[in-house]
Design an enzyme around this catalytic site. Structure first.
Site, PDB file in Angstrom:
ATOM      1  N   TYR A  93       0.968   9.473   3.770  1.00  0.00           N
ATOM      2  CA  TYR A  93       1.770   9.217   4.967  1.00  0.00           C
ATOM      3  C   TYR A  93       3.073   8.523   4.597  1.00  0.00           C
ATOM      4  CZ  TYR A  93       3.054   7.035   9.435  1.00  0.00           C
ATOM      5  OH  TYR A  93       3.721   6.623  10.550  1.00  0.00           O
ATOM      6  N   ASP A 121     -12.421   9.223  12.383  1.00  0.00           N
ATOM      7  CA  ASP A 121     -12.329   8.903  10.960  1.00  0.00           C
ATOM      8  C   ASP A 121     -12.897   7.505  10.687  1.00  0.00           C
ATOM      9  OD1 ASP A 121     -11.778   9.515   8.344  1.00  0.00           O
ATOM     10  OD2 ASP A 121      -9.689   8.866   8.422  1.00  0.00           O
ATOM     11  N   LYS A 161       3.863   0.275   8.622  1.00  0.00           N
ATOM     12  CA  LYS A 161       3.490   1.572   8.062  1.00  0.00           C
ATOM     13  C   LYS A 161       4.695   2.499   8.225  1.00  0.00           C
ATOM     14  CE  LYS A 161      -0.419   4.787   8.654  1.00  0.00           C
ATOM     15  NZ  LYS A 161      -1.645   4.958   9.446  1.00  0.00           N
ATOM     16  N   GLY A 214       0.831  -1.196   0.000  1.00  0.00           N
ATOM     17  CA  GLY A 214       0.000   0.000   0.000  1.00  0.00           C
ATOM     18  C   GLY A 214       0.861   1.239   0.000  1.00  0.00           C
TER      19      GLY A 214
END
Length: 958
Positions: free
Chosen positions: A646, A759, A663, A642
């Site tokens: 960010y 969110d 991440k 992905g």
């Protein structure tokens, strides 16, 4: 002394030293296993020599360990690399120990003499190591009912002596490996008789080169995967085949015309695929018992001539196959016929069952066809015929006939009868055996994957199975007094499931030796049922009631021999213990240094940056950059799953086999730094099954990375849009809504401090391997402080379409803002539409289309067509009412998340579901395509989130 004599003496001494060294290696390795595992037998605490000391589960030959059999003994822990030290080991069976977890060590490939590797029903995960291909003597490889993932290693093709291959009921992905001149493949396994690969997530085509005329296969079980393409004609070359299961895949095209070459096949399942072309010609398959071709798209065809010629047939299932024409009366006279299901076709004309029908017939389901005549119908009184939905049932004088109404089928229950005695009352967990003795049985379930019969109400066949089992246990001299079979049923995979209780002989409970003997006989497939039951797997429950006597129980008295042996090896053991103590001390020092390193992980954090002060954590693990680099093959492109504003997201695997999602913030991203700190602080505090788990972080070498559990089935958005290949029916969507609501309720009510997510959207709700919903992505979240428990005044952030209009107008963020977003998610669940699509807002569209005086509130045009038939959408009106309460304009008019959870639980109960149960990975009928690789949820779709500034008025909900 001559040179020859001296040389011989040196050789003898060398051999003795080598043997002694090997024996000590086995002892040290067993001590290592004992150190890692909990729940080892008490006998393992007695003496240091497992071969002379009689350790339960250990068998030695010439003082070398040759088998480790500890099935169903309650072990917990991992399988360390020390297992590779047993170079003489031939059998390793650790089955039915659900507490055994982690990855399968590559050191397993060192066991060059292993013939049986059996790890059924444990909790191992991660990839199957390629080194398994080194076990060239292996005959039985059973790794079924675990959590193994990634592709099947091609090196299994090196196991030329393999007889039994069972990798079913895992999470394996990728294609079926075949040899290509460079690497081996499954086609090399010409001596194997069993390929059991069902209940996985295998994809790609079935390679034509997988099959050849030299193969000895009798069972080919590929059911419930994601295989596509056509059935290769080379399948017809494997004339030894007896059972074929290719059902519940996505196979297309014609069934090969040479399929009827397989004259030894007794069970064939091709149902629930996308097969087209003519209905296959099965003429000559005279041994065929069970045939299921249902739910395919064959071209319309007249009733095949072979229908009434398969004299061994017990079961014929061909619903939704475009059959047309008149059924021959001879079909119903096949002597062993039990079930005929030809519903939802175009069968017409007259129905004739007058020619001496089979006495075993239990069901003839011909509903929704075109049958217009049934001679002798008024004299027909049998219960097994269903003609609902045929023209004959529209005639006024036929409507009252039994066959024109759906029957209530209640299968006759079965349990092994009492043996001419009255069952006594038994206290605690004791169970009355068929011999009327109170005892603690070993409990488990048989899964017969291709029985020759369909009639689960045929009770005599279970008596036969009972007698076969008892004869087997007696002949094997196992300590079994009696056994009970009960609750036979067919599950969603069409397996016959039967509960088994095995009762101990001569005492109320088994010792470990007894349990091992019984469990191993079933995990090792030593018990062979007769052909009616065919192939099976057995899964045992944890046994907790080991007796205190016998080899597995109380400690034995140490004999003089034991003292002498103990003295002789004492010095060696002492040295070994000192070495182990030294290793332990070094490891402890390393752990201490690691703890210090974690406490100093943020020494370079800049509190003056936009990210604020140093993160305050509760228990998150600190990773070095080097550790995560190795996990991701140096952050290679193939590991990237992905990307977004960010940074990038990578899939990795920790040394213990655990899959992770990393991440990684882009260098110099101040927005990323703030999100990094927010998610790190919040997720290190929260622990709930419906909230994604944070494993750790990396703040090293200028990197900012978050490490999460890897969620295999991606986002709810991907499933609703069709990108993931998962199909969600109505009940599955209800369970997902409840799971996500419970996660949010936890954040609002039980987290300390309470957290407003800010969110909530379908991109931030993830689905694990069981499709359990998990709330994710806390980059925009806000905790409620003790000072202000009602709201936070903050800059408006969120995602357009999900954003609370009251929060947007007042900049006051409350828990009810999450409720509003969740209401939008609920509407998205029933429509599968984006919140804002072509300028239309989902809330407004649903409200405008609604008419509470009509069926399903008149929402047919906005409902997702894949959600199910209208008749299946029980509770939808209640669901819509709740979602519209959540999206009320004013926050004080919306329910709290705890109220939402209670109402969703009520809806699930209303539709007949248990709101407390978790979905099962085996419920394949509810979804398809699980586990496909695609853009991963941690790509942080909040990158497109609204972060203050101008919000276009036309997108503002009204």
């Amino acid at each position: 002394m001559s040179a020859t004599t001296g040389g011989l003496l040196v050789l003898i001494i060398f051999i003795q030293v080598s043997i002694s060294t090997s024996q000590n290696t086995d002892r040290v390795a067993l001590q290592a296993l004992k150190h890692v595992w909990q729940g080892t037998p008490l006998s393992w605490d007695e003496g240091t020599d497992p071969c002379s000391g009689g350790w339960v589960g250990i068998t030695c030959t010439n003082s070398r360990v040759t088998s480790i059999i500890l099935s169903s003994t309650g072990l917990t822990g991992t399988l360390p690399g020390d297992i590779g030290q047993f170079t003489e080991l031939q059998i390793l069976d650790l089955s039915f120990n659900t507490g055994l977890r982690g990855s399968l060590t590559p050191a397993i490939g060192n066991l060059a003499k292993l013939t049986n590797l059996i790890l059924v029903g444990c909790s191992f995960n991660g990839p199957i190591p390629r080194t398994i291909g080194n076990l060239e003597r292996l005959r039985i490889l059973s790794l079924n009912n675990n959590g193994f993932s990634d592709s099947i290693p091609a090196t299994i093709g090196n196991l030329k002596n393999l007889y039994w291959l069972d990798l079913s009921a895992n999470e394996l992905t990728g294609s079926l490996p075949v040899s290509d001149g460079v690497q081996p493949g499954l086609d090399n396994l010409t001596h194997a008789k069993h390929f059991h690969l069902g209940d996985n997530q295998l994809s790609g085509v079935i390679p034509p080169t997988l099959f050849n005329a030299n193969m000895s296969l009798i069972h080919l079980l590929f059911e419930n995967n994601h295989l596509r393409g056509s059935i290769p004609s080379t399948l017809g070359l494997v004339k030894s085949l007896e059972t074929i299961r290719l059902d519940r895949n996505s196979l297309r095209g014609d069934v090969p015309s040479n399929i009827n070459n397989l004259v030894n096949v007794t069970e064939m399942y091709l149902s629930n695929n996308l097969l087209t072309g003519p209905i296959p010609n099965l003429t000559g398959m005279h041994l065929l018992n069970y045939l299921d071709l249902s739910n395919n798209s064959f071209s319309q065809s007249d009733i095949p001539s072979w229908f009434s010629t398969l004299e061994s047939l017990t079961t014929l299932k061909m619903r939704f196959t475009n059959l047309a024409g008149e059924l021959p009366a001879a079909l119903f006279s096949i002597p062993q016929l039990q079930t005929v299901d030809l519903s939802n076709n175009r069968i017409n004309g007259s129905l004739d069952i007058s020619l001496d029908p089979s006495t075993q017939l239990e069901l003839v389901d011909l509903r929704t066809n075109l049958i217009s005549d049934f001679p002798g119908s008024r004299q027909y009184t049998m219960d097994y015929l269903i003609l609902v939905g045929n023209p004959i049932c529209t005639e006024s004088d036929m409507m009252g006939q039994k066959f024109c109404n759906l029957p209530t089928i209640t299968p006759a229950p079965y349990a092994t009868p009492w043996n001419n005695c009255a069952p006594p009352p038994c206290g605690s967990d004791l169970v009355a055996s068929p011999n009327c003795q109170c005892a603690y049985p070993l409990v488990g379930s048989f899964f017969f994957k291709a029985p020759a019969f369909s009639a689960v109400t045929n009770l005599t066949i279970y008596d036969s199975l009972h007698n076969l089992l008892m004869s087997f246990f007696r002949n094997a001299t196992l300590p079994v007094d009696s056994l009970s079979l009960s609750n036979p049923s067919r599950n969603l995979e069409d397996y016959l499931v039967i509960k088994l209780q095995v009762f101990p002989s001569g005492q109320p409970s088994f010792n470990r030796t007894g349990i091992i003997g019984v469990a191993f006989s079933l995990s090792n497939q030593s018990f062979k049922p007769k052909t009616d039951f065919n192939t099976y797997t057995f899964n045992a429950e944890i046994y907790k009631y080991f007796s205190d006597s016998g080899p597995g129980g109380a400690k034995r008295k140490t004999s003089n021999t034991g003292i002498i042996v103990g003295s002789a090896v004492g010095g060696c053991v002492l040295v070994v213990l000192l070495v182990l103590a030294g290793v332990y001390a070094v490891r402890q020092k390393g752990r201490a240094e690691k703890a210090v390193q974690q406490s100093q992980s943020f020494a370079l954090w800049d509190p003056t940056s936009q990210s604020g002060g140093v993160p305050q954590l509760k228990g998150a693990r600190s990773f070095t950059f080097e550790e995560l680099r190795k996990c991701t093959s140096n952050f290679s492109e193939t590991s990237m799953i992905g990307t977004g504003g960010y940074g990038n997201v990578y899939k990795g695997s920790l040394p213990n086999g655990q899959l992770i999602a990393i991440k990684r913030a882009r260098q110099g991203s101040t927005q990323g730094g703030l999100e990094f700190k927010t998610e790190l602080e919040l997720l290190s505090r929260v622990h709930h099954k419906n909230v994604v788990a944070l494993i750790g972080f990396c703040f090293d070498q200028g990197e900012q990375m978050l490490v999460y559990e890897y969620i295999v089935n991606g986002t709810l958005k991907d499933s609703l849009s069709g990108r993931s290949g998962i199909r969600l029916d109505w009940t599955r969507r209800l369970k997902i809504a409840l799971g996500a609501a419970r996660g949010l309720q936890y954040l609002h009510d039980l987290a300390d401090p309470p957290i407003i997510h800010r969110d909530i959207k379908t991109n931030n709700i993830l689905l694990d391997q069981r499709l359990v919903a998990k709330v994710a992505d806390f980059g925009l979240s806000k905790p409620l402080s003790d000072v202000n428990r009602t709201h936070v005044t903050t800059q408006v952030k969120g995602t357009m379409g999900y954003m609370d209009p009251e929060y947007y107008m007042t900049q006051q963020l409350t828990e009810k803002s999450d409720v509003y977003s969740f209401g939008v998610v609920m509407l998205e669940l029933i429509t599968a539409r984006n919140p804002i699509e072509k300028g239309k807002y989902i809330v407004r569209e649903v409200k405008q289309a609604m008419d509470k005086n009509k069926e399903l509130y008149n929402l047919h045009d906005v409902l997702d067509p894949t959600i199910g038939l209208s008749s299946q959408l029980k509770g939808l009106e209640k669901f819509v009412d709740l979602s519209l309460m959540c999206v009320e304009e004013r926050g004080n008019q919306r329910p709290s998340m705890s109220e939402v959870v209670k109402e969703l639980e009520s809806i699930l109960t209303f539709v007949g579901l248990n709101p407390g149960s978790e979905p099962s990975s085996s419920t394949s009928a509810s979804y398809e395509g699980v586990g496909k690789d695609y853009s991963h949820p941690y790509s942080n779709d909040s990158l497109f989130a609204y972060s203050g500034g101008f919000m276009p008025q036309k997108l503002h909900p009204k």
